[in-house]
Scaffold this motif. Structure first.
Motif, PDB file in Angstrom:
ATOM      1  N   SER A  50       0.812  -1.222   0.000  1.00  0.00           N
ATOM      2  CA  SER A  50       0.000   0.000   0.000  1.00  0.00           C
ATOM      3  C   SER A  50       0.842   1.268   0.000  1.00  0.00           C
ATOM      4  N   ASN A  51       2.108   1.190   0.421  1.00  0.00           N
ATOM      5  CA  ASN A  51       2.938   2.382   0.459  1.00  0.00           C
ATOM      6  C   ASN A  51       4.364   2.173  -0.051  1.00  0.00           C
ATOM      7  N   ASN A  52       4.574   1.124  -0.838  1.00  0.00           N
ATOM      8  CA  ASN A  52       5.886   0.948  -1.444  1.00  0.00           C
ATOM      9  C   ASN A  52       5.730   0.414  -2.865  1.00  0.00           C
ATOM     10  N   ARG A  53       6.776   0.623  -3.670  1.00  0.00           N
ATOM     11  CA  ARG A  53       6.702   0.236  -5.078  1.00  0.00           C
ATOM     12  C   ARG A  53       8.096   0.006  -5.640  1.00  0.00           C
ATOM     13  N   LEU A  54       8.110  -0.609  -6.805  1.00  0.00           N
ATOM     14  CA  LEU A  54       9.320  -0.828  -7.575  1.00  0.00           C
ATOM     15  C   LEU A  54       9.229   0.054  -8.814  1.00  0.00           C
ATOM     16  N   GLU A  55      10.294   0.796  -9.091  1.00  0.00           N
ATOM     17  CA  GLU A  55      10.343   1.620 -10.299  1.00  0.00           C
ATOM     18  C   GLU A  55      11.471   1.110 -11.186  1.00  0.00           C
ATOM     19  N   ILE A  56      11.166   0.911 -12.464  1.00  0.00           N
ATOM     20  CA  ILE A  56      12.148   0.460 -13.457  1.00  0.00           C
ATOM     21  C   ILE A  56      12.180   1.496 -14.574  1.00  0.00           C
ATOM     22  N   ASP A  57      13.372   2.006 -14.870  1.00  0.00           N
ATOM     23  CA  ASP A  57      13.540   3.038 -15.889  1.00  0.00           C
ATOM     24  C   ASP A  57      14.536   2.572 -16.946  1.00  0.00           C
ATOM     25  N   LEU A  58      14.258   2.917 -18.213  1.00  0.00           N
ATOM     26  CA  LEU A  58      15.142   2.576 -19.315  1.00  0.00           C
ATOM     27  C   LEU A  58      15.339   3.802 -20.189  1.00  0.00           C
ATOM     28  N   GLY A  59      16.581   4.201 -20.345  1.00  0.00           N
ATOM     29  CA  GLY A  59      16.932   5.313 -21.215  1.00  0.00           C
ATOM     30  C   GLY A  59      17.775   4.824 -22.379  1.00  0.00           C
ATOM     31  N   TYR A  73      13.720   0.592  -5.354  1.00  0.00           N
ATOM     32  CA  TYR A  73      12.675   0.280  -4.380  1.00  0.00           C
ATOM     33  C   TYR A  73      12.327   1.589  -3.684  1.00  0.00           C
ATOM     34  N   GLN A  74      11.025   1.932  -3.607  1.00  0.00           N
ATOM     35  CA  GLN A  74      10.615   3.220  -3.061  1.00  0.00           C
ATOM     36  C   GLN A  74       9.552   3.075  -1.979  1.00  0.00           C
ATOM     37  N   TRP A  75       9.625   3.964  -0.975  1.00  0.00           N
ATOM     38  CA  TRP A  75       8.586   4.132   0.022  1.00  0.00           C
ATOM     39  C   TRP A  75       7.857   5.425  -0.305  1.00  0.00           C
ATOM     40  N   VAL A  76       6.537   5.431  -0.147  1.00  0.00           N
ATOM     41  CA  VAL A  76       5.714   6.596  -0.485  1.00  0.00           C
ATOM     42  C   VAL A  76       4.940   7.026   0.756  1.00  0.00           C
ATOM     43  N   TRP A  77       4.967   8.350   1.053  1.00  0.00           N
ATOM     44  CA  TRP A  77       4.257   8.908   2.192  1.00  0.00           C
ATOM     45  C   TRP A  77       3.376  10.058   1.726  1.00  0.00           C
ATOM     46  N   ASN A  78       2.216  10.193   2.338  1.00  0.00           N
ATOM     47  CA  ASN A  78       1.286  11.268   2.005  1.00  0.00           C
ATOM     48  C   ASN A  78       1.711  12.561   2.689  1.00  0.00           C
ATOM     49  N   LEU A  79       1.739  13.649   1.930  1.00  0.00           N
ATOM     50  CA  LEU A  79       2.013  14.972   2.497  1.00  0.00           C
ATOM     51  C   LEU A  79       0.715  15.692   2.827  1.00  0.00           C
ATOM     52  N   GLU A  80      -0.098  15.895   1.795  1.00  0.00           N
ATOM     53  CA  GLU A  80      -1.353  16.606   1.962  1.00  0.00           C
ATOM     54  C   GLU A  80      -2.203  16.354   0.726  1.00  0.00           C
ATOM     55  N   ASN A  81      -3.459  16.021   0.926  1.00  0.00           N
ATOM     56  CA  ASN A  81      -4.391  15.763  -0.168  1.00  0.00           C
ATOM     57  C   ASN A  81      -3.773  14.819  -1.188  1.00  0.00           C
ATOM     58  N   PHE A  83      -0.781  15.213  -2.694  1.00  0.00           N
ATOM     59  CA  PHE A  83       0.679  15.294  -2.723  1.00  0.00           C
ATOM     60  C   PHE A  83       1.287  14.170  -1.905  1.00  0.00           C
ATOM     61  N   ASN A  84       2.288  13.514  -2.480  1.00  0.00           N
ATOM     62  CA  ASN A  84       3.067  12.480  -1.790  1.00  0.00           C
ATOM     63  C   ASN A  84       4.540  12.829  -1.906  1.00  0.00           C
ATOM     64  N   TRP A  85       5.330  12.305  -1.002  1.00  0.00           N
ATOM     65  CA  TRP A  85       6.773  12.343  -1.189  1.00  0.00           C
ATOM     66  C   TRP A  85       7.271  10.913  -1.095  1.00  0.00           C
ATOM     67  N   TYR A  86       8.403  10.655  -1.695  1.00  0.00           N
ATOM     68  CA  TYR A  86       8.923   9.297  -1.732  1.00  0.00           C
ATOM     69  C   TYR A  86      10.443   9.313  -1.673  1.00  0.00           C
ATOM     70  N   ALA A  87      10.994   8.195  -1.234  1.00  0.00           N
ATOM     71  CA  ALA A  87      12.440   8.008  -1.157  1.00  0.00           C
ATOM     72  C   ALA A  87      12.719   6.530  -1.396  1.00  0.00           C
ATOM     73  N   GLY A  88      13.900   6.247  -1.901  1.00  0.00           N
ATOM     74  CA  GLY A  88      14.247   4.856  -2.151  1.00  0.00           C
ATOM     75  C   GLY A  88      15.685   4.680  -2.568  1.00  0.00           C
ATOM     76  N   PHE A  89      16.021   3.439  -2.905  1.00  0.00           N
ATOM     77  CA  PHE A  89      17.380   3.108  -3.309  1.00  0.00           C
ATOM     78  C   PHE A  89      17.342   1.971  -4.316  1.00  0.00           C
ATOM     79  N   GLY A  90      18.436   1.757  -4.999  1.00  0.00           N
ATOM     80  CA  GLY A  90      18.529   0.674  -5.975  1.00  0.00           C
ATOM     81  C   GLY A  90      19.844   0.749  -6.727  1.00  0.00           C
TER      82      GLY A  90
END
Length: 148
Positions: A50-59, A73-81, A83-90
């Motif tokens: 419900s509050n984490n995800r995997l992001e895969i990017d290809l350039g 791998y990212q964690w997502v937190w609600n800021l307001e309405n 708006f979310n902020w997120y942080a992660g590593f990989g």
């Protein structure tokens, strides 16, 4: 020391997860970056909870001869309405005059429209691990994704 940092990170994430907002099951779109690295990327996000995800990017660059693939791998937190902020590593792999491996982090803010559009801006530092990559590279990206 590594165990202490890991335990602290897990406790921090658990405390903040009480304010988490559900992330969409899937999102696909484009990330636009500055002059450092490949530049633009195709981006896919897959919810892992419900509050984490995997992001895969290809350039792709240089007539598709060079590429850069990143998984985060990212964690997502609600800021307001909406708006979310997120942080992660990989990490990832890059092919540009040779092949290299790098570690990456990410921190950003996103806006979840009532339509299935997700707009975000993030900062991603990357550090070379092997293959002739050296030093710290970083860039700011603007992303537009369709959620489904």
């Amino acid at each position: 020391m590594k165990k202490v940092i890991l335990v602290f990170s897990l406790v921090f994430a658990a405390v903040l997860s009480s304010n988490a907002q559900d992330v969409s099951d899937n999102a696909i779109g484009i990330r636009f970056g500055g002059g450092n690295g490949i530049g633009g990327e195709i981006s896919y996000q897959k919810a892992l909870g419900s509050n984490n995800r995997l992001e895969i990017d290809l350039g792709l660059a240089n007539e598709f001869n060079d590429f850069k693939a990143t998984a985060l791998y990212q964690w997502v937190w609600n800021l307001e309405n909406q708006f979310n902020w997120y942080a992660g590593f990989g990490g990832g792999i890059v092919s540009n005059d040779g092949t290299g491996i790098y570690g990456a982090g990410v921190i950003g803010i996103e806006y979840n429209f009532s339509a299935p559009i997700l707009l975000s801006i993030d900062y991603r530092p990357e550090i070379g691990i092997a293959g002739g990559l050296d030093g710290l590279n970083s860039d700011v990206f603007l992303s537009v994704r369709y959620q489904f």
